[in-house]
Design a protein around this motif. Structure first.
Motif, mmCIF file in Angstrom:
data_model
loop_
_atom_site.group_PDB
_atom_site.id
_atom_site.type_symbol
_atom_site.label_atom_id
_atom_site.label_comp_id
_atom_site.label_asym_id
_atom_site.label_seq_id
_atom_site.Cartn_x
_atom_site.Cartn_y
_atom_site.Cartn_z
ATOM 1 N N LEU A 79 55.875 46.019 36.467
ATOM 2 C CA LEU A 79 55.868 45.571 37.859
ATOM 3 C C LEU A 79 54.502 45.775 38.524
ATOM 4 C CD1 LEU A 79 57.240 44.421 40.339
ATOM 5 C CD2 LEU A 79 58.146 46.705 40.836
ATOM 6 N N PRO A 80 53.937 46.975 38.501
ATOM 7 C CA PRO A 80 52.633 47.132 39.174
ATOM 8 C C PRO A 80 51.520 46.304 38.548
ATOM 9 C CG PRO A 80 53.208 49.128 37.957
ATOM 10 C CD PRO A 80 54.421 48.258 37.981
ATOM 11 N N PHE A 81 51.511 46.173 37.212
ATOM 12 C CA PHE A 81 50.485 45.351 36.571
ATOM 13 C C PHE A 81 50.580 43.909 37.063
ATOM 14 C CE2 PHE A 81 50.009 48.061 32.420
ATOM 15 C CZ PHE A 81 49.573 49.122 33.194
ATOM 16 N N ALA A 82 51.817 43.404 37.185
ATOM 17 C CA ALA A 82 52.012 42.040 37.673
ATOM 18 C C ALA A 82 51.553 41.913 39.121
ATOM 19 C CB ALA A 82 53.483 41.644 37.546
ATOM 20 N N MET A 83 51.868 42.909 39.933
ATOM 21 C CA MET A 83 51.479 42.865 41.343
ATOM 22 C C MET A 83 49.966 42.909 41.506
ATOM 23 S SD MET A 83 54.166 42.489 43.259
ATOM 24 C CE MET A 83 54.642 41.343 41.959
ATOM 25 N N PHE A 84 49.289 43.686 40.671
ATOM 26 C CA PHE A 84 47.824 43.729 40.738
ATOM 27 C C PHE A 84 47.237 42.360 40.401
ATOM 28 C CE2 PHE A 84 48.121 48.461 39.883
ATOM 29 C CZ PHE A 84 47.686 48.822 41.145
ATOM 30 N N SER A 85 47.759 41.738 39.352
ATOM 31 C CA SER A 85 47.243 40.428 38.947
ATOM 32 C C SER A 85 47.495 39.370 40.018
ATOM 33 C CB SER A 85 47.889 40.003 37.622
ATOM 34 O OG SER A 85 47.544 40.894 36.590
ATOM 35 N N ILE A 86 48.673 39.414 40.632
ATOM 36 C CA ILE A 86 48.996 38.451 41.697
ATOM 37 C C ILE A 86 48.164 38.739 42.941
ATOM 38 C CG2 ILE A 86 50.807 37.703 43.293
ATOM 39 C CD1 ILE A 86 52.816 38.199 40.989
ATOM 40 N N GLY A 87 48.095 40.010 43.310
ATOM 41 C CA GLY A 87 47.387 40.386 44.536
ATOM 42 C C GLY A 87 45.911 40.089 44.496
ATOM 43 N N GLN A 88 45.286 40.293 43.336
ATOM 44 C CA GLN A 88 43.850 40.121 43.259
ATOM 45 C C GLN A 88 43.411 38.662 43.179
ATOM 46 O OE1 GLN A 88 42.922 44.159 40.777
ATOM 47 N NE2 GLN A 88 41.228 42.746 40.992
ATOM 48 N N ARG A 89 44.352 37.750 43.251
ATOM 49 C CA ARG A 89 43.971 36.337 43.376
ATOM 50 C C ARG A 89 43.489 36.039 44.790
ATOM 51 N NH1 ARG A 89 48.063 32.114 40.744
ATOM 52 N NH2 ARG A 89 46.133 30.896 40.720
ATOM 53 N N SER A 90 43.862 36.882 45.758
ATOM 54 C CA SER A 90 43.486 36.602 47.150
ATOM 55 C C SER A 90 42.740 37.745 47.828
ATOM 56 C CB SER A 90 44.742 36.259 47.971
ATOM 57 O OG SER A 90 45.700 37.307 47.892
#
Length: 311
Positions: A79-90
């Motif tokens: 979960l956190p790895f996915a959130m980091f990848s999604i979050g760092q797009r913006s």
């Protein structure tokens, strides 16, 4: 001499861990978020599995242990790895590192909710409020044109997920006489299995990577995920959990510095103030109570030398 070596170990771990956000940012230039998440889990799992088997250790056995490992892998990795990848797009990698430093605040809040933090002293309560005030300062909801709000929220979710995962691990996995290298390898294997089903959601697109991006993804998986995951446990064994926690204060500094130097990211006064407020709040929540101080002194007197089981 011993203190100098300890400082070097803390510095190296902070540099490796804090660089995670830089490698994610570069990897996202060529890969979708789910591809970045899966690749770092898979590469980290292969790395730790090789270390585990190469050192003569075995993976944990039994459905009960593996069930707990899967839960830990979800909250602490997938979960956190996915959130980091999604979050760092913006949002910038430096801001992601700063927001990640709120993990201790979420841990304290969880402790209050579940009852493990029975007496919330004024200093810790003030630190909790101050830390979240720093998060609000970084979010800047009063700026109508501020972009990246959802990305910042994703990073905060990742930090909170870490807090849940660490709490679960401390209660259900640590101290079960299983080598930490075995647990960490199993956890990343489980995280890879949990992440694989998400690949059809934007993760099956053709990949075209420049050497720079390929190197970043490999470093992210092997070093910033696998090696760093193992080094954290090793440092706890050598220096204790309290000294290792000092790494958390250095992560935002490392992530911001690398973002500015390597990626030419902006570092505004608002972000600087937000980082300072967050770290000040985290520092207040880490202040030990008198009872904890007495217990540490008593433990040190009764057990002058101690360490975790060999890795």
């Amino acid at each position: 001499m011993g203190k100098s070596r300890a400082a070097v170990r803390i510095g190296v771990l902070a540099l490796l861990w804090g660089s995670t956000f830089l490698w994610i940012e570069v990897g996202l230039e060529a890969l979708a978020p789910v591809q970045v998440t899966f690749s770092r889990c898979a590469l980290g799992a292969v790395t730790l599995l090789a270390v585990c088997l190469g050192s003569g250790r075995r993976l944990p056995r039994g459905w009960s242990i593996w069930g707990r490992v899967v839960v830990a892998a979800f909250f602490c990795n997938a979960l956190p790895f996915a959130m980091f990848s999604i979050g760092q797009r913006s949002i910038d990698s430096g801001v992601a590192g700063v927001l990640n430093a709120t993990t201790p605040l979420w841990s304290l809040l969880i402790g209050v909710v579940v009852g493990s933090e029975r007496a919330l002293r004024p200093a810790r309560l003030g630190g909790l409020l101050l830390g979240f005030a720093g998060v609000v300062l970084i979010f800047a909801p009063w700026q109508a044109t501020q972009s990246g709000g959802w990305g910042a929220l994703a990073i905060v979710v990742a930090a909170a997920s870490y807090a849940v995962g660490f709490t679960f691990m401390s209660h259900c996995l640590v101290g079960k006489e299983i080598p930490t290298i075995s647990l960490s390898a199993a956890q990343l294997i489980a995280a890879t299995a949990l992440t694989a089903p998400t690949l059809p959601v934007g993760g099956l697109t053709p990949i075209e990577m420049a050497p720079r991006q390929l190197i970043a993804v490999v470093i992210l998986g092997v070093v910033a995920t696998g090696v760093t995951f193992h080094l954290t446990y090793r440092n706890i064994a050598a220096e204790g959990a309290t000294n290792t926690a000092a790494v958390g204060y250095l992560l935002p500094v490392v992530s911001v510095a690398l973002g500015v130097v390597a990626l030419h990211e902006d570092f505004s006064l608002r972000i600087a103030l937000g980082m300072t407020v967050v770290l000040a709040g985290v520092g207040l929540t880490r202040l030990p109570t008198r009872a904890e101080t007495r217990e540490r002194v008593k433990t040190a007197d009764d057990h002058p030398t101690h360490s975790l089981p060999r890795q």
